[in-house]
Design a protein around this motif. Sequence first.
Motif, short mmCIF file in Angstrom:
data_model
loop_
_atom_site.label_atom_id
_atom_site.label_comp_id
_atom_site.label_asym_id
_atom_site.label_seq_id
_atom_site.Cartn_x
_atom_site.Cartn_y
_atom_site.Cartn_z
N GLY A 71 3.04 5.89 6.03
CA GLY A 71 3.87 5.96 4.83
C GLY A 71 5.30 5.63 5.15
O GLY A 71 5.64 5.26 6.26
N ALA A 72 6.17 5.79 4.18
CA ALA A 72 7.58 5.47 4.34
C ALA A 72 8.41 6.69 4.05
O ALA A 72 8.65 7.04 2.92
CB ALA A 72 7.97 4.33 3.41
N PRO A 73 8.88 7.42 5.08
CA PRO A 73 9.66 8.63 4.87
C PRO A 73 11.08 8.29 4.44
O PRO A 73 11.45 7.14 4.32
CB PRO A 73 9.62 9.30 6.25
N ALA A 74 11.86 9.35 4.25
CA ALA A 74 13.26 9.16 3.87
C ALA A 74 14.05 8.60 5.05
O ALA A 74 13.59 8.58 6.19
CB ALA A 74 13.85 10.49 3.41
N GLY A 75 15.28 8.17 4.78
CA GLY A 75 16.15 7.64 5.83
C GLY A 75 15.82 6.23 6.22
O GLY A 75 15.93 5.86 7.39
N LEU A 76 15.41 5.40 5.27
CA LEU A 76 15.09 4.00 5.55
C LEU A 76 16.35 3.17 5.29
O LEU A 76 16.55 2.66 4.20
CB LEU A 76 13.92 3.54 4.69
N ARG A 79 8.40 -5.62 -2.69
CA ARG A 79 7.20 -5.20 -1.96
C ARG A 79 7.37 -5.51 -0.48
O ARG A 79 7.55 -6.68 -0.10
CB ARG A 79 5.97 -5.90 -2.52
N VAL A 80 7.34 -4.46 0.34
CA VAL A 80 7.56 -4.58 1.78
C VAL A 80 6.28 -4.20 2.51
O VAL A 80 5.65 -3.18 2.20
CB VAL A 80 8.73 -3.68 2.22
N ARG A 81 5.91 -5.00 3.54
CA ARG A 81 4.70 -4.70 4.30
C ARG A 81 5.03 -3.69 5.40
O ARG A 81 5.96 -3.86 6.18
CB ARG A 81 4.14 -5.98 4.94
N GLY A 82 4.26 -2.60 5.44
CA GLY A 82 4.46 -1.58 6.46
C GLY A 82 3.66 -1.87 7.71
O GLY A 82 2.95 -2.87 7.82
N ALA A 83 3.76 -0.96 8.66
CA ALA A 83 3.07 -1.14 9.94
C ALA A 83 1.56 -1.17 9.76
O ALA A 83 0.83 -1.81 10.54
CB ALA A 83 3.47 -0.01 10.90
N SER A 84 1.04 -0.49 8.72
CA SER A 84 -0.41 -0.45 8.49
C SER A 84 -0.92 -1.72 7.82
O SER A 84 -2.12 -1.89 7.68
CB SER A 84 -0.75 0.76 7.60
N TRP A 96 1.08 -2.98 1.40
CA TRP A 96 2.33 -3.28 0.70
C TRP A 96 2.86 -2.00 0.06
O TRP A 96 2.12 -1.26 -0.59
CB TRP A 96 2.11 -4.34 -0.38
N HIS A 97 4.17 -1.80 0.23
CA HIS A 97 4.85 -0.65 -0.37
C HIS A 97 5.92 -1.15 -1.33
O HIS A 97 6.64 -2.11 -1.04
CB HIS A 97 5.51 0.23 0.72
N ASP A 140 10.92 4.48 -0.88
CA ASP A 140 9.53 4.15 -1.21
C ASP A 140 9.18 4.75 -2.58
O ASP A 140 9.22 5.96 -2.77
CB ASP A 140 8.60 4.72 -0.14
N VAL A 141 8.85 3.88 -3.53
CA VAL A 141 8.46 4.33 -4.88
C VAL A 141 7.04 3.87 -5.19
O VAL A 141 6.67 3.70 -6.36
CB VAL A 141 9.45 3.79 -5.93
N THR A 142 6.24 3.65 -4.15
CA THR A 142 4.88 3.14 -4.34
C THR A 142 4.06 4.05 -5.24
O THR A 142 3.38 3.57 -6.17
CB THR A 142 4.19 2.96 -2.99
#
Length: 443
Positions: free
Chosen positions: A16-21, A86-91, A94-95, A120-122
Amino acid sequence: MLSRSMLVPAPGAGGGAPAGLICRLAPDSLRWLEVTEHLGAFLGQTLGELRKRSFLEFLHHDDQALAEDEFRQALEHGERHDFVLRVRGASGEWHYMRVHTQARYERNGRVHHIRCNLKDVTDRIRAEQELRRRTEQLTDANQRLRQANEKLKEAQSQLIHSEKLASLGTLAAGMAHEINNPLAFASSNVEVLERELGTILTLLGRYRSGWDLLQQANPELAAEIAQLEEQVDMPYLQENLLSMAQSTRKGLKRVAQTVQNLRGFAQLDRAEIGEIDVNLAIDQSLSMLGDLLNRNQIEVVRRFADLPLLECAPAHINQVFLNLLMNAMQAIEASGRPSGRLEVITGRSGELILVELMDDGCGIPPEILSKIFDPFFTTKPIGRGTGLGLSLSHGIIAEHGGRVDVESEVGSGTRFRIQVPIRRPAGRANPPKDASASAPPIM
């Protein structure tokens, strides 16, 4: 505080995408300059790896043009708020990331870098998408429900109409039987009376030729006869007695026609089943009305298609055509115009024969359009209609498994559409289930 060292993904951060990005991007190439530990872990990249790549490389292809435009405006205006990429994460998933950008400047006013804060607002976007999907499903379901309700109302209306016709048919059968017997001998007696009155009036005329001789031979008898003639108004009787008998015979003929309509309405005289040429049947009905059509200067336009023979009760179907053509002619006459136009079109749709009759007459007001097939309902003056013609036509077509639809506009005219199966269903049939709410226009 932004780290300048090489970043390693934090344990468990790839899903997932935690805070502090937070990151810094080069203003010209949008290459990564610095990223927080959380962002590096989210992307699954070290800082060294990221510095060789552009921010755009991690975006969905459809969002790259939007990102370039938003970053350009950030450079022009200093910051941009609330655009989603839409950003692709490590997994590899798309987020949806809501991005806030700020341009940071050097002392000379030149842009040093672009600072980005990503959120992240997915879950929210997907919830909104699911809500839209469910809203669309609900809207579709409501639409289907409205359509089902309309069909139910139509079926209920047809059922009520059928029950009403059935009840009135039973009543009409009894009335026709009770009226027909005395009507038969009354009509016969009037015909005899009309014939014999002519003979009697001729005989009286011969007696009058000897009036002078009677006065000379028997003055008292002549005076008595003259007094009686004055009392009964003999000149009036001689002039009008025969026409009164003729009018009575016409009135009884009209009653007989009403009884015949009632019998047809009650279907007491079920016609033999046969096959007819619909085009020829319409032509024959038009020929029967030829004098009236010419007298009212009504132009008749025929657009006939090649049709198979129709299996039906020919006498009943002919009556339908005659009733509708007569109704159209009277509507044109009621418009007050010196001339009119009547168009008759035939065609075929699958196993149905279609007939359209269009006139440019006075039209039917909307408030009574739903009543025109009701028995005994008529807008014609007293003595011009019994209100059984359209009701009888509707019943005949329904008996053959078909339907009659009507469209009308006051002042413009009326269109009747008939659709009837080529092969008549056995017994009393209902309208075909696959029939549309109204018959399709014949092209």
